[in-house]
Design a protein around this motif. Structure first.
Motif, PDB file in Angstrom:
ATOM      1  N   TYR A 474      49.704 -44.269  43.590  1.00 27.60           N
ATOM      2  CA  TYR A 474      50.189 -45.571  44.031  1.00 27.60           C
ATOM      3  C   TYR A 474      49.403 -46.649  43.319  1.00 27.60           C
ATOM      4  CZ  TYR A 474      46.243 -46.454  47.204  1.00 27.60           C
ATOM      5  OH  TYR A 474      45.008 -46.716  47.721  1.00 27.60           O
ATOM      6  N   VAL A 508      54.918 -41.166  44.806  1.00 32.79           N
ATOM      7  CA  VAL A 508      54.750 -41.920  43.562  1.00 32.79           C
ATOM      8  C   VAL A 508      55.418 -43.267  43.814  1.00 32.79           C
ATOM      9  CG1 VAL A 508      55.397 -42.100  41.135  1.00 32.79           C
ATOM     10  CG2 VAL A 508      54.760 -39.883  42.070  1.00 32.79           C
ATOM     11  N   ASP A 509      54.643 -44.332  43.885  1.00 33.40           N
ATOM     12  CA  ASP A 509      55.286 -45.622  44.139  1.00 33.40           C
ATOM     13  C   ASP A 509      55.701 -46.285  42.830  1.00 33.40           C
ATOM     14  OD1 ASP A 509      53.116 -46.952  43.088  1.00 33.40           O
ATOM     15  OD2 ASP A 509      52.661 -48.107  44.890  1.00 33.40           O
ATOM     16  N   LEU A 510      56.300 -47.476  42.926  1.00 33.02           N
ATOM     17  CA  LEU A 510      56.855 -48.107  41.731  1.00 33.02           C
ATOM     18  C   LEU A 510      55.763 -48.406  40.699  1.00 33.02           C
ATOM     19  CD1 LEU A 510      59.442 -49.165  40.429  1.00 33.02           C
ATOM     20  CD2 LEU A 510      59.083 -51.331  41.570  1.00 33.02           C
ATOM     21  N   SER A 511      54.577 -48.805  41.147  1.00 32.96           N
ATOM     22  CA  SER A 511      53.485 -49.074  40.206  1.00 32.96           C
ATOM     23  C   SER A 511      53.120 -47.802  39.450  1.00 32.96           C
ATOM     24  CB  SER A 511      52.242 -49.554  40.955  1.00 32.96           C
ATOM     25  OG  SER A 511      52.492 -50.765  41.591  1.00 32.96           O
ATOM     26  N   LEU A 513      55.007 -45.196  39.037  1.00 31.88           N
ATOM     27  CA  LEU A 513      56.132 -44.852  38.170  1.00 31.88           C
ATOM     28  C   LEU A 513      56.017 -45.601  36.845  1.00 31.88           C
ATOM     29  CD1 LEU A 513      59.030 -43.574  37.822  1.00 31.88           C
ATOM     30  CD2 LEU A 513      59.883 -45.795  38.559  1.00 31.88           C
TER      31      LEU A 513
END
Lengths: 582, 582
Positions: A474, A508-511, A513
């Protein structure tokens, strides 16, 4: 569960209420009432309120909790830590003993009730989880010390007070020479007696043949004995004329109907303290309720508990009280005395009402020193400096959180103390997860198992680097991952494949990713392929919604073994080497 | 790495500097200088500073970064977002155009330099990680919108300004009737030309046979053409007499030596803005530096980058500048123009010094509208509302963080915007991990594999419940775990064994340890045994320091299979059932 019974647990237990339960509840109520009279007066003194407010704060709240609460044994009313926080909050807006002070107490209780009710209806009970156990232990311990040191002035019969250890200590030392000998004699006697009751009476009663529960309950009556004896001493010896501070005239009255002042400036001043009081009160109460419920394989519902406590505080606000919560000692006595339903609480309320109407003339000569002694003995039971040692032994981060909470609470006061504790726990947690454990792994010869190259004798291929990430990815660790991987690859020009083993990656967060996309792009520029292995189902579901998988220079493998086989065969180079590092 | 070269990267690349590198660096410097002149003037306008401050802010900082920075291509100086934040911060302490404003800018740069330097020396670069990618994207997008809308007043030739979209918009609308036609004509022409340069010139140049890089660099010269053309127009047509706002007389001077005012009240007012500017500036700069470094398989060191940027800002503070950082467009031009070492930056500084000494009379008639047009065209490249769509598609939590950051920045200003973004990301992360995924698992018949009973056809035993916890256990989810397990067990009186499968638990903090102890105690009171399986090495190391393992009613198993076998054989009851749910 039916919607109405969900919000009114009384409808569940009320239906099956019978004579046996009634008898048990009544006996428990008598015992709890006797114990609560001195306790309520003492916590009123601690909160800076008139003594009768302590009784009033135990009547309506108990009844309202009986209607809305889910714990069958919890007894609500004034408790030590919340009373201390109340005194600290009210001290900011008015002087103790003024009408403004008692009025602000009603506002504080109303705000606290509204906050608890709102949290319950919005199901925000989980917010209390951000108080970690070390922070709570540290806070309760520091509060206990502050309370005990703060009450010493009543034992000495001098002026004093303050919100921090330094303030309280300075005033104690300044006024020490004005110590009132008669007060000190009474206070010391009460203190000594109560300590003996706590430590020595129970074994003595057990030797006399009493059962452990009965002995326990009898020791809880110690304060009543101290109250009666010292009141008689003051009255008989005329000690009030010698400067012994006494409770004084207390109105004989039912709890009055009061309307809290809800003017915006006062609400503005008291909102944050009310929030902290609500959260601390809830955490204390729910721990007690859960402990007692588990003994009977019952469950309490945290969100409904918030509603029960909210209603209790609103009750206190409208009947001349101050903020209340579920107390540990009174609930345990209630439970041990055999209370079976919240009706025991209602009977206790009746008992306290009778006391407020009939017994108040009898406590006129009760010395404040005795109440201070009961508070000191009670709160020293909360002080647990051993938590520092246990935290140190377990982990440095937890130790830092406890130590900082204790130090800040003692030196800067309760409100800053609890806020600092929460901030420190959150920061430490983020700091820990921001530097996740990343193990470089290799294959254990002859197996399909992959282990840390630094802990096991494993096979690796120079062109292939496999990294197992032991943390969810994250924003706080996304850049760490980028740095770690790019460092590893730039250090070693032989690398042609990087495999990330995702077996312990729960999210897995957007950052993260975007960091993976950046890693993929940068590795591509270096001529290195990126592969993923052992991606969990929910993580894969999410990755499939993004572009990463389409742009990945390498492949996604179900097993690390398949990934390693594939990468090794794709890259020309020397044969697998066996490698061992410390 | 040697200690001295670690802090002075110039010693590494300086040793191998040769004529070829010199030529490449010199060419890049000439191109960057031409591009930087209008850009520096424009960002000075945006920051509310006199135009020459923009040039000064690009000279000393570039040289200091060349000595201390680790990126070989990064070009530091005034950039759009930092200039906007500078204007917002300084607007709180002084009015634009006053001496106090320019003096406060020096203080802000000095504070920012000191903060960056301290973060670098204390290796606190990781703190920047708490700005998640969605928050940064949202913040940059909202800042770009604020900047573009804020510059419209210069295109229209009217008064205006403000820190939020509503303030800026209200003043624009109020003053719209005072629009200066000559200014609007020039501004619109410049804007139209620059948009065409950005969109249409590059393909046109490619068709004329220029290489992609050369075409890219040529389009960056667009602002220079606009500056020359509109300056000539104002001068030739005497438009300044018709109310067109111009840059005016600019001193011909070397960067002056200035001493920032470090009085405590001013520091108190500017500290938080300086901190935010430092962090945002660092995040912007490091992303650019890493992107460019990766293209040449080089690495930048984040902590040394902080030192480089800190030195650059201190340089700005002592030479009449304002806060600076590594800029995207100038660094890319520098890189694409072939810069090989930070010496290119030093040559650019020489070029800008010559400009400050010689060219300033030439820009006297430069209209502010042209500078505003270059700013608008530049920042619209930063606006990326698509991030909202991408975040929505990927996860609701990330979307909430972006949307809140954009909304708060636009409506409440840059400082609150970025703080709110960080707070929201952290809270959302804690919220997510506070309700971990807990799967009840059963054995896939005929194997030793255990899977979610809701996703697979598995075997279970009524007396045995196995829960796999897909998250590290820490304070925010400790109580959730307690609730979840006790709920599960109280609902089902047949349960005699609870097995917690710890394969995805990367950490157990003290709060979670105490929750596990509480779970163990409460299950014991219900007559249920608690077992653990597949505990990771580092977690086991830590648990062994605590009492839990000694008091555990059940056992710790290396494999889930062994745990399940043992528990099933220990509990009398019906034979294993095959179960399938949804």
């Amino acid at each position: 569960m039916h919607r109405v019974t969900r919000f009114f647990p009384i409808l569940t237990w009320g239906r099956s209420y019978d004579r046996a339960a009634f008898t048990d509840d009544l006996i428990a109520a008598v015992i709890v009432t006797i114990m609560l009279i001195p306790q309520s007066l003492a916590y009123a003194l601690l909160a800076g309120m008139p003594p009768e407010a302590g009784l009033y704060a135990s009547i309506a709240p108990i009844i309202l909790y009986a209607v809305f609460g889910t714990s069958r044994a919890l007894a609500v009313g004034p408790v030590a830590v919340v009373s201390l926080m109340t005194a600290a909050a009210l001290g900011e807006v008015a002087a103790q003993g003024t009408a403004g002070y008692a009025a602000a107490a009603l506002t504080l209780a109303a705000l606290s009730g509204a906050i608890l009710l709102a949290m319950g209806l919005l199901r925000l009970g989980f917010l209390a989880n951000f108080l970690s156990h070390p922070v709570i232990s540290g806070f309760i311990t520091a509060s206990g010390i502050l309370i005990a040191v703060g009450q010493l002035r009543h034992i000495l019969g001098i002026e004093g007070g303050g919100d921090t250890l330094i303030e309280i200590g300075t005033r104690l030392v300044e006024n020490l020479e004005r110590t009132n000998i008669a007060t000190l004699a009474l206070g010391a006697a009460a203190l000594g007696f109560l300590f003996w009751v706590r430590r020595g009476l129970k074994p003595a009663l057990r030797r006399l043949g009493l059962g452990p529960r009965t002995a326990d309950i009898a020791t809880k009556a110690g304060p009543v004995v101290a109250v009666v004896a010292t009141t008689l001493a003051v009255w008989g010896l005329g000690l009030d004329a010698r400067g012994v501070a006494i409770v004084g005239q207390v109105p004989q009255s039912l709890p009055p109907l009061t309307l809290p002042d809800l003017s915006p400036p006062l609400i503005g001043q008291l909102f944050v303290p009310a929030l902290l009081i609500s959260v601390i009160g809830f955490v204390e109460s729910i721990s007690v309720a859960q402990t007692l419920a588990a003994r009977r394989r019952e469950r309490v519902r945290p969100d409904q508990e918030l509603i029960g406590l909210g209603a209790a505080n609103l009750g206190a606000a409208f009947t001349g009280g101050f903020p209340v919560t579920g107390g540990f000692s009174r609930s345990v006595v209630n439970f041990d005395a055999g209370a079976r339903t919240p009706a025991a609480g209602a009977f206790t309320a009746v008992g306290l009402t009778v006391a407020a109407l009939m017994l108040t003339p009898a406590i006129r000569y009760l010395p404040n020193a005795t109440l201070a002694a009961t508070i000191i003995v009670a709160v020293l039971g909360l002080v647990d400096l051993g938590v520092l040692r246990r935290a140190w032994a377990y982990s440095r981060a937890d130790f830092a959180a406890v130590a900082a909470t204790i130090a800040v609470t003692l030196l800067l006061g309760v409100e800053i103390g609890v806020s600092a504790g929460v901030a420190i726990s959150v920061l430490l947690y983020l700091f820990k997860t921001s530097r996740p454990h990343i193990a470089e792994v290799g294959r254990i010869p002859g197996t399909e198992h992959f282990r840390n190259i630094h802990r096991h004798e494993v096979e690796t291929t120079p062109a292939v680097v496999t990294l197992r990430i032991d943390e969810s990815l994250y924003f706080a660790n996304a850049r760490f991952l980028e740095d770690h991987i790019l460092d590893r690859v730039t250090r070693d020009p032989a690398v042609r494949h990087v495999i990330l083993q995702f077996s312990a990656v729960n999210e897995v967060d957007l950052s993260a990713l975007e960091s993976l996309e950046a890693i993929n792009d940068r590795l591509r520029e270096m001529g290195v392929k990126l592969h993923l292995s052992e991606v969990k189902g929910p993580v894969m579901d999410r990755l499939e919604r993004a572009h990463l998988l389409g742009e990945l220079t390498g492949n996604v493998y179900l097993s690390q073994h398949a990934a390693a086989e594939d990468a090794a065969s794709a890259s020309p180079g020397p044969a697998p080497q066996s490698e061992r590092t410390t």
